[in-house]
Motif scaffolding. Structure first.
Motif, short mmCIF file in Angstrom:
data_model
loop_
_atom_site.label_atom_id
_atom_site.label_comp_id
_atom_site.label_asym_id
_atom_site.label_seq_id
_atom_site.Cartn_x
_atom_site.Cartn_y
_atom_site.Cartn_z
N MET A 1 31.13 52.57 40.55
CA MET A 1 31.41 51.36 40.13
C MET A 1 31.21 49.98 41.88
SD MET A 1 34.90 49.55 39.49
CE MET A 1 35.71 50.12 41.16
N LEU A 2 29.98 49.41 41.26
CA LEU A 2 29.59 48.25 42.25
C LEU A 2 30.67 47.84 41.73
CD1 LEU A 2 25.76 48.45 42.51
CD2 LEU A 2 26.90 49.28 43.61
N ALA A 3 30.90 46.81 43.71
CA ALA A 3 31.83 46.25 43.48
C ALA A 3 31.21 44.84 45.12
CB ALA A 3 33.65 46.41 43.56
N VAL A 4 31.60 43.40 44.56
CA VAL A 4 31.64 42.75 45.80
C VAL A 4 32.74 41.62 45.57
CG1 VAL A 4 29.19 42.23 44.86
CG2 VAL A 4 30.44 40.81 43.19
N THR A 5 32.17 40.73 46.79
CA THR A 5 33.47 40.20 46.78
C THR A 5 33.08 38.47 46.63
OG1 THR A 5 32.94 39.77 49.33
CG2 THR A 5 34.37 41.49 49.05
N ALA A 6 33.85 37.95 47.33
CA ALA A 6 33.65 36.76 45.83
C ALA A 6 31.59 35.91 47.41
CB ALA A 6 34.80 35.46 46.10
N ASP A 7 31.84 36.16 48.24
CA ASP A 7 30.99 35.95 49.08
C ASP A 7 29.50 35.89 48.15
OD1 ASP A 7 32.89 33.72 50.25
OD2 ASP A 7 32.88 34.95 51.80
N ASP A 8 29.34 37.30 47.79
CA ASP A 8 28.55 38.26 47.74
C ASP A 8 27.71 37.48 46.83
OD1 ASP A 8 29.29 39.60 49.79
OD2 ASP A 8 29.88 41.20 49.03
N HIS A 9 28.50 37.30 45.57
CA HIS A 9 27.76 36.78 44.49
C HIS A 9 27.04 35.49 44.59
CE1 HIS A 9 27.23 37.52 40.31
NE2 HIS A 9 27.27 35.78 39.89
N LEU A 10 26.03 34.74 44.50
CA LEU A 10 24.80 34.00 45.17
C LEU A 10 24.89 33.73 43.89
CD1 LEU A 10 23.61 34.97 48.41
CD2 LEU A 10 25.24 33.64 48.24
N PRO A 11 24.13 31.74 43.51
CA PRO A 11 23.64 31.35 42.37
C PRO A 11 22.52 31.52 42.33
CG PRO A 11 25.85 29.83 43.28
CD PRO A 11 24.98 31.50 44.09
N ARG A 144 36.88 37.26 34.64
CA ARG A 144 36.89 36.92 36.24
C ARG A 144 37.63 37.72 36.90
NH1 ARG A 144 36.53 35.08 41.83
NH2 ARG A 144 34.72 35.37 42.82
N MET A 145 37.29 39.37 37.19
CA MET A 145 38.68 39.58 37.83
C MET A 145 38.11 39.65 39.43
SD MET A 145 39.14 43.59 36.30
CE MET A 145 38.10 44.55 35.55
N THR A 146 39.82 39.35 40.25
CA THR A 146 39.98 40.73 41.42
C THR A 146 41.13 40.72 41.73
OG1 THR A 146 39.12 37.72 41.52
CG2 THR A 146 39.79 38.70 43.74
N GLY A 147 40.89 41.49 42.36
CA GLY A 147 41.19 42.72 43.09
C GLY A 147 42.39 42.21 43.86
N ALA A 148 43.63 43.48 44.68
CA ALA A 148 44.27 42.49 45.78
C ALA A 148 43.34 42.88 46.41
CB ALA A 148 45.45 43.43 46.40
N ASP A 149 42.04 43.08 47.19
CA ASP A 149 41.41 43.21 48.15
C ASP A 149 40.46 42.33 48.20
OD1 ASP A 149 40.18 45.27 46.36
OD2 ASP A 149 39.47 46.23 47.02
N SER A 295 37.26 50.36 36.39
CA SER A 295 37.33 49.22 36.60
C SER A 295 38.39 49.00 38.24
CB SER A 295 37.48 47.83 36.20
OG SER A 295 36.90 47.16 36.39
N LEU A 296 38.83 48.32 38.11
CA LEU A 296 39.72 48.00 39.09
C LEU A 296 41.41 48.29 39.29
CD1 LEU A 296 39.00 44.22 40.48
CD2 LEU A 296 38.06 46.47 41.37
N ASP A 297 42.07 48.56 40.23
CA ASP A 297 42.84 49.19 40.03
C ASP A 297 43.86 47.92 39.99
OD1 ASP A 297 42.33 51.64 40.57
OD2 ASP A 297 43.16 51.78 42.79
N LEU A 298 45.24 48.09 39.85
CA LEU A 298 46.01 47.13 39.76
C LEU A 298 46.37 47.25 41.37
CD1 LEU A 298 48.01 47.06 35.83
CD2 LEU A 298 46.43 45.80 36.65
N PRO A 299 47.09 45.97 41.03
CA PRO A 299 47.57 44.16 40.68
C PRO A 299 45.93 43.64 40.43
CG PRO A 299 48.16 43.78 43.28
CD PRO A 299 47.94 45.57 42.71
N VAL A 300 45.61 43.16 39.56
CA VAL A 300 44.00 42.40 39.34
C VAL A 300 44.87 41.26 39.06
CG1 VAL A 300 42.73 44.62 38.80
CG2 VAL A 300 43.76 42.48 37.05
N THR A 301 43.97 40.05 39.71
CA THR A 301 44.41 38.51 39.22
C THR A 301 42.80 38.32 37.62
OG1 THR A 301 44.99 37.62 40.60
CG2 THR A 301 43.85 35.89 39.02
#
Length: 313
Positions: A1-11, A144-149, A295-301
């Motif tokens: 599974m690839l995952a990115v932080t919010a700053d990694d996703h560029l329009p 769009r889900m975001t993990g605790a990290d 996908s991501l472990d709980l908790p998620v938003t």
């Protein structure tokens, strides 16, 4: 599974003269549509744009290939396969202006069908070709889900965070048997171990604690190849649908599960439904599955993002 932080996703913006990139999974749907791919590519070429078939040997490589294609300025991206293939491609096009075409060719094609594409892959390609010729796209929401990290993922259909996710996690850890029997055995094992889990659920900021067996957060109505777990979900309303099945015992769960195909399970007195823009979900020891993918472990938003992807239909 690839995952990115919010700053990694560029329009990214599509290049009008760029190629149409195609991610194809030859093993989707147990390979039953593999022979159609040359015909699909031929039909796509009639839209008047170059066609680029992406190379990938693993799901991670597939996702990376989609991200590279979008960054390089393709005019559109197609995913030929099931929900897992679509899920990988969505990570690249979500939040961009690059048009996307999910071509249903897998065992589960929930996102494509729920957003209006024909179930037949060749018919879906014809819809994409017509949209490319006419310059037509149709915006739909994503979740769009975001993990605790801070890691985030996008999904199009449904996030499972209850019994179904636990069964998938069990099946993925098993080395025997192979094929569908492994999933069947995982169901039996987890049914024997069935117990409600304690969840903390925050709906648009309003928190509650509850015990539950089934938990799903839907952008679209269906998962698992047509099971209407969130029957009223609409991928154009800017909202998420949350379905929670409470303190089911084994017998009750087995009676309720078949009703999910018609969506009538939500009438059961132990089932609660919610609708929200943002859902925060926490529980111990749960790994979520989005669009059928680990996908991501709980908790998620989880947040509904209106018009996050533009579909070629």
């Amino acid at each position: 599974m690839l995952a990115v932080t919010a700053d990694d996703h560029l329009p990214a913006a599509p290049s009008p003269g760029g190629p149409v990139a195609v991610l194809a999974n030859p093993t989707a749907g147990r390979g039953r549509h593999r022979g159609m791919l040359p015909r699909m590519l031929e039909r796509l070429a009639t839209a008047g744009r170059p066609v680029q078939l992406l190379e990938a040997r693993t799901p991670e490589e597939a996702e990376a290939a989609c991200r590279t294609a979008v960054a390089d300025g393709v005019s559109a991206l197609l995913a030929v396969g099931g929900d897992g293939t679509v899920h990988r491609a969505l990570q690249a096009v979500a939040g961009t202006a690059v048009p996307f075409g999910p071509v249903p060719a897998g065992t589960g094609n929930d996102f494509a069908v729920d957003t209006g594409f024909p179930a037949d892959p060749l018919a879906a390609v014809e819809v994409v070709v017509a949209a490319l010729r006419d310059g037509r796209t149709h915006p739909v929401d994503l979740a769009r889900m975001t993990g605790a990290d801070g890691v985030h993922r996008w999904y199009g259909a449904v996030l499972a965070a209850g019994f179904d996710a636990i069964v998938n996690e069990r099946a993925n850890r098993m080395r025997w048997p192979r094929g569908p029997r492994r999933y069947d055995l995982a169901i039996l094992v987890e049914l024997a171990r069935l117990r409600p889990r304690r969840y903390t659920l925050r709906i648009d900021g309003e928190a509650q604690e509850l015990d539950a067996v089934l938990v799903a957060v839907g952008n679209c109505p269906t998962y698992g190849g047509g099971m209407r777990i969130c029957p009223d979900a609409d991928p154009t309303d800017g909202l998420l649908d949350v379905v929670v099945g409470g303190r089911f015992d084994r017998r009750t769960l087995m009676r309720v599960k078949p009703r999910i195909y018609q969506g009538t399970h939500v009438r059961h007195p132990l089932v609660r439904t919610y609708r929200a823009r943002t859902v925060e979900l926490a529980a111990d020891g749960i790994t979520t599955y989005a669009d059928g993918e680990r996908s991501l472990d709980l908790p998620v938003t989880v947040t509904a993002v209106p018009a996050a992807v533009r579909l070629l239909c």
